[in-house]
Design an enzyme around this catalytic site. Sequence first.
Site, PDB file in Angstrom:
ATOM      1  CG  HIS A 226       6.630  60.714 -12.770  1.00 41.18           C
ATOM      2  ND1 HIS A 226       7.666  60.145 -12.853  1.00 41.18           N
ATOM      3  CD2 HIS A 226       5.727  60.009 -12.156  1.00 41.18           C
ATOM      4  CE1 HIS A 226       7.479  58.650 -12.586  1.00 41.18           C
ATOM      5  NE2 HIS A 226       6.079  58.756 -12.372  1.00 41.18           N
ATOM      6  CG  ASP A 227      10.270  62.184 -14.396  1.00 41.69           C
ATOM      7  OD1 ASP A 227      11.398  62.841 -14.558  1.00 41.69           O
ATOM      8  OD2 ASP A 227       9.859  61.529 -13.568  1.00 41.69           O
TER       9      ASP A 227
ATOM     10  N   GLY B 179       4.416  57.591 -16.535  1.00 45.92           N
ATOM     11  CA  GLY B 179       5.814  58.097 -16.109  1.00 45.92           C
ATOM     12  C   GLY B 179       6.852  57.631 -17.086  1.00 45.92           C
TER      13      GLY B 179
END
Length: 270
Positions: free
Chosen positions: A120-121, A138
Site C-alpha cells: 500500500h501507498d 508500504g
Amino acid sequence: MPIHPTAIIHPEAKIAGDAEIGPYVCIEGPAEIASGCVLLPHAILAGHVRLGKNTRIGYGAVIGAPSQHLSFPPDHAGEVVIGDSNTIRELCTIHRSTAPGGATRMGDHNYLMAGTHLAHDVHLGDHVTIANNALLGGHVHVADRVFIGGGCVFHQHIRVGRLAIAQGASAFSKDIPPFTLAAERNTVAGLNAVGLRRAGLDAGQRQEIKDAFKLLYKSGLNTAQALAAADELEWGAEAREFFDFVRAAKKRGICDLLETSRPSGFAEGE
C-alpha cells in the site's frame, strides 16, 4: 469491445473500446481502463484501479487488493493509479492505499517482472525496472530510472533515489541515495556507472557525482559534517540532487558504505 465471454466485469467499470480483456479476468470494482490496455487471463482488478494507456497486466496479477495492514478493514478506501505504457508481468500484486483518497501510484514506462509486490501507498516514478520477486513495503518511494534486482526486499517508509541500482537478493531498511549501487544489507558499494552513462550524463556530470559520493562516504566525515562541507562548495544539478536527498533522510538514515569487496558483476565506476 474485445472482452472474452468468461470475464467478469463490475457494472461501474469504464473500459476503452480497444482494451483487451482476456479469459477469466475479474474486474471487481469501478476500474478505469484506458485505450490500448491488455489484461491477460486470470488477472484481477479489485476496488478502485485506474490503468493508463497501453498498460499490460500479466497472467494472474492482482491489482488493487486490500493492504496487508491489520489496522485497516478489507473494504477501506484508497486506490491504485497506474500511468501509461507499463508492463506488469504474471503474478504481480499491487495493493491499494490505506488512506481515504490516497493512492498507490506508478508513473509511466515501468517494467515489473513476475512476482513483484508493491504494498500500500508505494510510489514508483518513470522507467523503473523491478526484477522477479522483489518486495516493496508500504510507503516506499522509488524515483525515476531505478533498477531493482530480483529478490530484493525493502522496508516500509524508505526512499530509493533516481538512477540507483539495487543488487539482487539484497535487503534495505535505509534510504538509497540517487546514482548509487546498493548491495547486500543497507550498504552501497559505489556508483551506478553504467546507468549514469546510459542516462546520457556527460563526463563532467559523472565526475561531479563521483566527487559528491567521495565527500559523503570516503572523506572521513560523518553525514552532518559532509553536508556542511558540501554547503561550502558549488555543485551542479546532479550533485545538489544527491546532497538534497541525503539531507531529507529521516530517522533510519541512508545506506552505509560497503567496506568489503565489491559485489560480483558490478563496476563501482571509479
